[in-house]
Motif scaffolding. Structure first.
Motif, mmCIF file in Angstrom:
data_model
loop_
_atom_site.group_PDB
_atom_site.id
_atom_site.type_symbol
_atom_site.label_atom_id
_atom_site.label_comp_id
_atom_site.label_asym_id
_atom_site.label_seq_id
_atom_site.Cartn_x
_atom_site.Cartn_y
_atom_site.Cartn_z
ATOM 1 N N PHE A 1 0.838 -1.192 0.000
ATOM 2 C CA PHE A 1 0.000 0.000 0.000
ATOM 3 C C PHE A 1 0.878 1.250 0.000
ATOM 4 C CE2 PHE A 1 -3.803 -2.336 1.406
ATOM 5 C CZ PHE A 1 -3.246 -3.438 2.022
ATOM 6 N N TYR B 1 0.286 5.083 1.574
ATOM 7 C CA TYR B 1 -0.536 6.009 2.337
ATOM 8 C C TYR B 1 0.072 7.404 2.211
ATOM 9 C CZ TYR B 1 -3.432 2.507 4.674
ATOM 10 O OH TYR B 1 -4.352 1.525 4.946
ATOM 11 N N GLN C 1 -0.090 11.601 3.721
ATOM 12 C CA GLN C 1 -0.547 12.536 4.754
ATOM 13 C C GLN C 1 -0.273 13.953 4.262
ATOM 14 O OE1 GLN C 1 1.397 12.205 8.600
ATOM 15 N NE2 GLN C 1 -0.450 12.888 9.654
ATOM 16 N N ARG D 1 -5.552 13.931 7.813
ATOM 17 C CA ARG D 1 -5.286 12.598 8.349
ATOM 18 C C ARG D 1 -4.528 11.758 7.337
ATOM 19 N NH1 ARG D 1 -10.637 10.754 11.728
ATOM 20 N NH2 ARG D 1 -11.191 12.821 12.514
ATOM 21 N N LEU D 2 -3.812 10.805 7.858
ATOM 22 C CA LEU D 2 -3.184 9.810 6.994
ATOM 23 C C LEU D 2 -4.294 9.048 6.268
ATOM 24 C CD1 LEU D 2 -0.266 8.693 6.509
ATOM 25 C CD2 LEU D 2 -0.857 6.886 8.129
ATOM 26 N N LEU E 1 -5.288 6.296 2.738
ATOM 27 C CA LEU E 1 -4.819 5.380 1.703
ATOM 28 C C LEU E 1 -4.771 6.094 0.358
ATOM 29 C CD1 LEU E 1 -4.108 2.426 0.901
ATOM 30 C CD2 LEU E 1 -6.555 2.136 0.411
ATOM 31 N N ARG F 1 -3.409 0.790 -3.504
ATOM 32 C CA ARG F 1 -2.982 -0.547 -3.083
ATOM 33 C C ARG F 1 -2.635 -1.351 -4.325
ATOM 34 N NH1 ARG F 1 -8.567 -1.850 -0.296
ATOM 35 N NH2 ARG F 1 -8.865 0.375 -0.559
ATOM 36 N N TYR G 1 3.950 7.293 2.812
ATOM 37 C CA TYR G 1 4.389 6.083 3.497
ATOM 38 C C TYR G 1 4.044 4.854 2.659
ATOM 39 C CZ TYR G 1 4.867 8.766 7.844
ATOM 40 O OH TYR G 1 5.227 9.668 8.804
ATOM 41 N N LEU H 1 -0.172 -3.782 9.657
ATOM 42 C CA LEU H 1 0.613 -3.127 8.624
ATOM 43 C C LEU H 1 1.996 -2.777 9.166
ATOM 44 C CD1 LEU H 1 -1.789 -0.522 6.950
ATOM 45 C CD2 LEU H 1 -0.908 -2.617 5.948
#
Lengths: 113, 108
Positions: free
Chosen positions: B34, B36, B38, B43-44, B46, B49, B86, B96
């Motif tokens: 994945f 991610y 921010q 907010r962090l 997705l 994927r 990330y 994760l």
């Protein structure tokens, strides 16, 4: 944003005091997680829960404990805070099963003086 | 043990230039990968994927099992792409493992 809240959002505490952070969800998701975010370390898993009263350790669990007595609440406790626990703490939730994404809360900035 | 490596802490790219954020992983089984992101004061969340093989906000990432990599790419950077990225791996359970992150700055 998914229905995840964290409280408090900011906290300053002294070394040696106990601290409890709360994560609350309204999504009825099975899995809940606590991470800490530190420069140079990214996000590291502290503890997670796979159901009410079912929890397990992550990679940085020393000095932390958790409890989950209801589906919607996941508490992270620092029994005796240390300066090394100064960090930003994130809660996350997921429904589980396969490729479900994790939804993150807004974070709690904790400073231990 | 599973491990995710993001070799670049900081990456600056000019607007309109191609972007590549590197991610390498170590895992003995079949990984789920994945990305991610921010954004500032958000907010962090997705981004994408590997299983979906989709393009989100112009970003793509291909899982290369031979090189154990999952690099994130975008052909033309935009200012709104500035964020912390990330890479994350899930291996066989619901946990994760995140990399250390890359802060991407797009220069106007």
């Amino acid at each position: 944003d998914a229905g995840i809240t964290q409280s408090p959002r900011h906290k300053v505490t002294e070394t040696g005091t106990p601290v409890t952070l709360r994560c609350h969800q309204t999504e009825n998701h099975r899995y809940m997680y606590w991470y800490r975010q530190d420069p140079g370390h990214g996000l590291r898993l502290i503890h997670y829960s796979y159901g009410v009263k079912d929890t397990d350790k992550g990679e940085v669990s020393d000095g932390y404990s958790v409890s989950r007595s209801k589906t919607e609440d996941f508490l992270l406790t620092l029994e005796s805070a240390t300066s090394s626990q100064t960090s930003v703490y994130f809660c996350a939730i997921s429904a589980g099963g396969g490729f479900d994404e994790q939804y993150f809360g807004p974070g709690t900035r904790l400073t231990v003086t | 043990a599973q491990r995710v490596t993001q070799p670049e802490k900081l990456l600056s790219v000019f607007k309109g230039a191609p972007v590549e954020l590197k991610c390498n992983y170590s895992y003995s089984g079949s990984p789920e990968l994945f990305w991610y992101v921010q954004y500032s004061r958000q907010r962090l969340q997705l981004l994408l994927r590997h299983i979906s093989r989709e393009s989100i906000k112009g970003f793509t990432a291909d899982l290369n099992k031979g090189e154990t990599s999952f690099h994130l790419k975008k052909p033309f950077a935009q200012e709104e792409d500035s964020a912390m990225y990330y890479c994350a791996l899930r291996g066989g359970n619901e946990k994760l493992t995140f990399g250390t992150g890359t802060r991407l700055t797009i220069i106007p």
